[in-house]
Design a protein around this motif. Structure first.
Motif, short mmCIF file in Angstrom:
data_model
loop_
_atom_site.label_atom_id
_atom_site.label_comp_id
_atom_site.label_asym_id
_atom_site.label_seq_id
_atom_site.Cartn_x
_atom_site.Cartn_y
_atom_site.Cartn_z
N VAL A 17 22.99 0.05 22.56
CA VAL A 17 21.69 -0.62 22.38
C VAL A 17 20.62 0.39 21.97
O VAL A 17 19.79 0.11 21.10
CB VAL A 17 21.28 -1.37 23.67
N HIS A 23 21.02 -6.82 21.41
CA HIS A 23 21.68 -7.14 22.67
C HIS A 23 22.90 -8.04 22.43
O HIS A 23 23.96 -7.83 23.02
CB HIS A 23 20.71 -7.83 23.62
N ALA A 26 25.69 -6.05 20.91
CA ALA A 26 26.33 -5.23 21.92
C ALA A 26 27.25 -6.08 22.79
O ALA A 26 28.36 -5.66 23.15
CB ALA A 26 25.29 -4.53 22.79
N VAL A 37 23.98 -7.65 29.18
CA VAL A 37 23.32 -6.60 28.40
C VAL A 37 21.82 -6.62 28.67
O VAL A 37 21.20 -5.57 28.90
CB VAL A 37 23.61 -6.77 26.89
#
Length: 130
Positions: A17, A23, A26, A37
């Motif tokens: 990140v 987010h 990820a 996240v």
């Protein structure tokens, strides 16, 4: 409750990140939820650490304040059942289930088990006759 994600995974997600990825990206990349996240980024920002927060209820419950009273009450009359203690606690304004009272007694190191009336008297009578 489930187990926390390993610190190694947490550090890789944060590094991903911080490299500029989103987010959701990820979350897809590491196969975790977007909420994980988001919460991880918030945890890192607030505490500076990636260590998981404590799980479960923080505190001791509503019976902790009444531990001394329960201990004294059982010292007066050790033959109280969990249901009788629940009724007496209700008289003090605390409505709890008997399982909560049982857990309190366990934390206090007290036993709530009663022997049947016949077992109490026959054991002492057997010892006296022997």
């Amino acid at each position: 409750m489930g187990k926390s994600h390993p610190i190694a995974l947490r550090s890789r997600v944060i590094a991903f990140v911080e490299e500029g990825h989103g987010h959701r990206e990820a979350a897809r990349h590491f196969r975790v939820s977007p909420r994980f996240v988001n919460n991880l980024v918030i945890l890192k920002r607030e505490t500076g650490s990636l260590a998981p927060r404590r799980q479960g209820h923080v505190g001791g419950g509503k019976l902790n304040a009444h531990g001394d009273w329960v201990r004294a009450r059982l010292a007066e009359n050790g033959e109280l059942t969990l249901d009788e203690l629940c009724v007496e606690l209700a008289g003090r304004g605390v409505i709890v289930h008997r399982s909560n009272v049982g857990r309190l007694l366990h934390r206090l190191g007290l036993s709530h088990k009663k022997k049947p009336a016949g077992k109490r008297t026959s054991a002492s009578a057997d010892r006296a006759s022997a």
